[in-house]
Design an enzyme around this catalytic site. Sequence first.
Site, short mmCIF file in Angstrom:
data_model
loop_
_atom_site.label_atom_id
_atom_site.label_comp_id
_atom_site.label_asym_id
_atom_site.label_seq_id
_atom_site.Cartn_x
_atom_site.Cartn_y
_atom_site.Cartn_z
N HIS A 88 0.83 -1.21 0.00
CA HIS A 88 0.00 0.00 0.00
C HIS A 88 0.87 1.26 0.00
CE1 HIS A 88 -3.22 2.78 0.94
NE2 HIS A 88 -4.09 1.78 0.80
N GLY A 170 2.78 22.08 11.10
CA GLY A 170 4.01 21.37 11.41
C GLY A 170 5.20 21.91 10.67
N PRO A 171 6.36 21.29 10.86
CA PRO A 171 7.61 21.78 10.27
C PRO A 171 7.65 21.59 8.76
CG PRO A 171 7.97 19.66 11.33
CD PRO A 171 6.56 20.07 11.67
N PRO A 176 11.99 12.34 10.33
CA PRO A 176 12.95 11.37 9.78
C PRO A 176 12.47 9.93 9.77
CG PRO A 176 13.67 12.25 11.91
CD PRO A 176 12.53 13.10 11.46
N GLY A 179 7.59 10.33 9.00
CA GLY A 179 7.10 10.87 7.75
C GLY A 179 6.14 12.03 7.91
#
Length: 488
Positions: A88, A170-171, A176, A179
């Site tokens: 998937h 978010g950033p 890392p 995801g």
Amino acid sequence: MRDYNNLPPLVECVPNFSEGKDQAVLDALRAAITAVPGVKLLDVQADASHHRSVFTFVAPPTAALEAAFRAMQVATARIDLTRHRGEHPRMGATDVVPFVPLRGVTMDDCVQLARQLAERAGRELAIPVFLYARAATRPERERLPDIRKGEFEGLRERIGTDPAAEPDFGPTRIHPTAGATAIGARPFLVAYNIYLDTTDVGVAKEIARRIRTSSGGLPAVQASGFLVDGQAQVSMNLLDIDVTPPAAVFAAVEAEARARRVAVTKSEVVGLIPERAILGAGAAHLKLTDAADHLLEAKIRETGGPTLDGWIDELAGAAPVPGGGSAAALAGALAAALVAMVCRLTIGRKAYAAAEGRAREMLIETEALRAELRRLVDDDAAAYGRVSVAYKIPKDNPGRGAAVDEALRGAAVTPLAVARGAARLIALARELGEIGNKNARSDTKVAEHLARAALAGAVENVRVNVAALSDPAKGRDLLEEAERLGRA
């Protein structure tokens, strides 16, 4: 006359996680979700080939948001996409979190839930979040496949460099190991797979291309082709089963397969499906135009199902369960129901405008307590059952003592949870009696008395089970907390 159909608001949440093999991780996700009061986990589907799991739960809006966030915390800590491979497509440890309005909740409410969860996940978990479906902030982000294009590896290169890949929250860099995540609001969706009697995945991909909406096929259908356990699979999301029901999808796939001299071997639903979809398929096959009028189970449900009288008769029977612990929990649930009623009789009344904000807050908390206490009615009976099983272990079995102690401690934990809820309801009933609708003040008094009865009964059950331990010191922490609550 009171409206007994005035049930609490309810949303469905269907988070998808990029883990379908490690049972310990799946158990941790389950525990995180079910630990939130008011949440009912309906289904868990884990697929090793897709390396993906789908959890389905329902809850009041605030509880649903909290449960989703706690599960995201677990996924962030325990799923590493740099080591993940599956059939998937995926871009995140928590890949997608949709909210679906079920009862007393609008789509706009679910959009707000999605935004709140996205903001919190971005801030506290450092995960870039994309809003999708009805919560999307841009038209090109309404479809999940468009956001997930390139998957984890592709997004890792694009986020922070490509303005089109800038997250909503978010950033501007990918996490890392966890995801990125898509969070949204949407109508009910059915994940539906059809397996073909061939190992040629190209056949599945071609059929998927023919039937999906984006290629001019069936409306409200997303489709892809995969090879799963040596079988070609047409994997679909049915975005609106009232526009294109599963029966129509199955017929289309079967016709396309037959044209290629391939048979359909089976189909499957991932997660849950509204019963009208299955009933509709059967009715269509049988050419029944009035099937809904002839369903026995539906007629039984219309009578209200199991009655309160039936439960009371069961309580009065010769069996030891349900017993005092369940009765205490039921008293607490009734107290919560009365507090919720008075909250609703206060909200929206001009004379109590100053109290409306607080009444709304109390209503959310009370409905969560009501759901939890109702669950504890059954949990107490189940806990007693585990004690009975432990006592039946042969006395010469060296593990009997530990098993009995474990079951007894578990049987004390359940009434302690009842005591906590009841103690909180006493405080809520008192406060609401001061600020709420004066015409319902007697109801808050009854709620307080019921909560006190629940508390006293629950504390007594904790005492009994702790006293039965081989060493009561093993349950001292439970007993001390129960006694402290009992003095409320």
